[in-house]
Design a protein around this motif. Sequence first.
Motif, short mmCIF file in Angstrom:
data_model
loop_
_atom_site.label_atom_id
_atom_site.label_comp_id
_atom_site.label_asym_id
_atom_site.label_seq_id
_atom_site.Cartn_x
_atom_site.Cartn_y
_atom_site.Cartn_z
N UNK A 28 2.78 15.01 20.31
CA UNK A 28 3.36 14.03 19.39
C UNK A 28 3.76 14.72 18.10
N UNK A 29 2.88 15.57 17.59
CA UNK A 29 3.17 16.29 16.33
C UNK A 29 4.39 17.18 16.48
N UNK A 30 4.46 17.94 17.57
CA UNK A 30 5.58 18.85 17.78
C UNK A 30 6.90 18.10 17.85
N UNK A 31 6.91 16.97 18.53
CA UNK A 31 8.15 16.22 18.67
C UNK A 31 8.55 15.55 17.36
N UNK B 249 0.86 -1.19 0.00
CA UNK B 249 0.00 0.00 0.00
C UNK B 249 0.88 1.23 0.00
N UNK B 250 0.58 2.17 -0.87
CA UNK B 250 1.33 3.42 -0.94
C UNK B 250 0.53 4.53 -0.29
N UNK B 251 1.20 5.34 0.52
CA UNK B 251 0.52 6.41 1.24
C UNK B 251 1.45 7.62 1.34
N UNK B 252 1.09 8.58 2.18
CA UNK B 252 1.90 9.78 2.37
C UNK B 252 1.86 10.17 3.84
N UNK B 253 2.86 10.91 4.25
CA UNK B 253 2.92 11.41 5.61
C UNK B 253 1.97 12.58 5.79
N UNK B 254 1.03 12.43 6.69
CA UNK B 254 0.16 13.55 7.05
C UNK B 254 -0.62 13.15 8.30
N UNK B 255 -1.16 14.11 9.05
CA UNK B 255 -1.90 13.77 10.26
C UNK B 255 -3.16 12.95 10.01
N UNK B 256 -3.66 12.95 8.77
CA UNK B 256 -4.89 12.24 8.47
C UNK B 256 -4.66 10.91 7.75
N UNK B 257 -3.40 10.59 7.45
CA UNK B 257 -3.14 9.38 6.66
C UNK B 257 -2.19 8.42 7.36
N UNK B 258 -0.92 8.85 7.51
CA UNK B 258 0.13 7.97 8.05
C UNK B 258 1.19 8.82 8.73
N UNK B 259 1.63 8.38 9.89
CA UNK B 259 2.76 9.03 10.56
C UNK B 259 3.30 8.07 11.62
N UNK B 260 4.46 8.38 12.12
CA UNK B 260 5.06 7.57 13.17
C UNK B 260 4.61 8.11 14.52
N UNK C 52 -5.26 22.84 14.68
CA UNK C 52 -4.83 22.71 16.07
C UNK C 52 -3.35 23.06 16.21
N UNK C 53 -2.56 22.78 15.17
CA UNK C 53 -1.13 23.05 15.22
C UNK C 53 -0.82 24.50 14.85
N UNK C 54 -1.63 25.07 13.98
CA UNK C 54 -1.43 26.45 13.54
C UNK C 54 -2.67 27.26 13.89
N UNK C 55 -2.74 27.78 15.11
CA UNK C 55 -3.97 28.44 15.59
C UNK C 55 -4.38 29.68 14.80
N UNK C 56 -3.44 30.24 14.03
CA UNK C 56 -3.78 31.43 13.24
C UNK C 56 -4.47 31.07 11.92
N UNK C 57 -4.57 29.80 11.64
CA UNK C 57 -5.18 29.36 10.39
C UNK C 57 -6.70 29.47 10.47
N UNK C 58 -7.31 29.97 9.42
CA UNK C 58 -8.77 30.13 9.37
C UNK C 58 -9.32 29.55 8.07
N UNK C 59 -10.62 29.25 8.08
CA UNK C 59 -11.31 28.73 6.90
C UNK C 59 -12.05 29.86 6.22
N UNK C 60 -11.77 30.06 4.92
CA UNK C 60 -12.46 31.10 4.16
C UNK C 60 -13.80 30.61 3.65
N UNK C 61 -13.79 29.79 2.60
CA UNK C 61 -15.04 29.27 2.04
C UNK C 61 -14.77 27.93 1.37
N UNK C 62 -15.84 27.22 1.07
CA UNK C 62 -15.74 25.92 0.39
C UNK C 62 -15.61 26.13 -1.11
N UNK C 63 -14.64 25.46 -1.70
CA UNK C 63 -14.39 25.61 -3.13
C UNK C 63 -15.02 24.44 -3.89
N UNK C 64 -16.33 24.30 -3.77
CA UNK C 64 -17.00 23.23 -4.48
C UNK C 64 -17.76 22.31 -3.54
#
Length: 465
Positions: A450-453, A44-55, A208-220
């Motif tokens: 865990x993410x920070x470390x 199975x091929x995947x990618x590193x991200x908080x929603x898919x696969x990480x150590x 959660x990791x970047x508290x300054x991040x905001x959601x503008x609008x849905x693109x579809x």
Amino acid sequence: MNSTLRTFKILILAVAVVAILIVVNQKYSSSLLHEIKRDNKLTVITRNSPTTYYIGPNGPTGFEYELAKQFADFLGVELNIIVKNEFHQILPSIVNNDAHIGAAGITHTKQRDAYVNFGPEYTKVVSQIAYKSGQKKPKSIVDLEGKRIAVVKGSSHAQMLLDHKEFFPNLEWKEYPDLTSEELMLLTTDSLIDYTIADSNELAVTRRYFPKLRVGFNLGPEQPLAWALRKSEDDSLQKAVNNFFVKIESDGSLTHLREKYFGHINDITPVDSHTFLKHVRERLPKYENLFKEAAIEYDQDWRFLAAVSYQESLWNSNAVSPTSVKGLMMLTRDTANDLNIKDRVDPHKSVNGGTKYFLSMHEKIPARIGEPDRTWMALAAYNVGFGHLEDARILTQNAGDDPDQWMAVRKYLPLLSNKKWYEKTRHGYARGKEPVIYVQNIRNYFDLLVWLENKGELYDMVAQN
């Protein structure tokens, strides 16, 4: 003569049947599913991200990883994971037969139908515009024209922008092959770009990791996420994938997995995250070694103990509540006495005492309850008391839900503050909503630590933000 002819026909029929059986057997023997079972390996091929696969603390983890592991177990084979850091390489790897399945948070689109097959959808996401707080909120495509926009190369977001450019010719963007969606969101919070686009589940986790991040609008509209498989006349693996998803949908495994990874995500605000990250920088270093020492002594994850302590006291060793619980782990006088602790504000004694008390709650939870549910229930008992947790589990069972699953029990804990319900229980009234919030917050704080470390060089960038 007739007897000879009859014998000849029977012989011809027998030869035909044998030939058919040989063809069928050869087809089965050469099927992809047979090869996977013969080789005892599902790739199975995947990618590193908080929603898919990480150590994680105990090795590989993540929603897609655990889903793939369950499928490998379903087939009775070993799981072989290939991690690609560049998203645009994943689908070509499936086309080139470098892996059996692509499980990487892949949206099922019409364009992708042309060169890969998809399994059943297992969740829906929507593409969202991410921007930095303090900037003017984008509300429509018009607001994106003339702005610095960056997306991951090969993503469905790039295709969406291309589709919109026909009607909004001033829309410009850059596609980055070597940056992840998470890294582009960091660039957004650092004001190095104006906007990026991310799937709603990934944006919710990353905020959660970047508290300054905001959601503008849905693109579809919403789009399904699904596994990608190579196009082939051999549909043996496709059928196995379909059967697997029917199974985990019907037995509740998929719902349980969603709750495990995403059930607590929206329970922490950007302000909470910002304060937490500030305290990681300013307060945690003073007590980090205490958590690590206790983790070694009691076979726990130090980040988990630190998350519990933060929820209890915000890492303030002199904290005192209105009900006179004290210290880093906010021990009650009775609990301290049971643990033979004289000074509850002594950081070392508080951390060790809190760890022992948590483990005593964990031990009381029925052994048949698996992880992580057993830990979440032990935390709830740590907060509200074991008796009240048991009352909530009984209410859960009486309602026909599963008292051994946290996602069910947490629905009934708040009823303990309602007279209609707590009068039916053995231990009576409790502020039942508090342990639910308590557990969800600790889950978020643990994820953040865990993410920070794990992120290494990103840690300093987050701290500076």
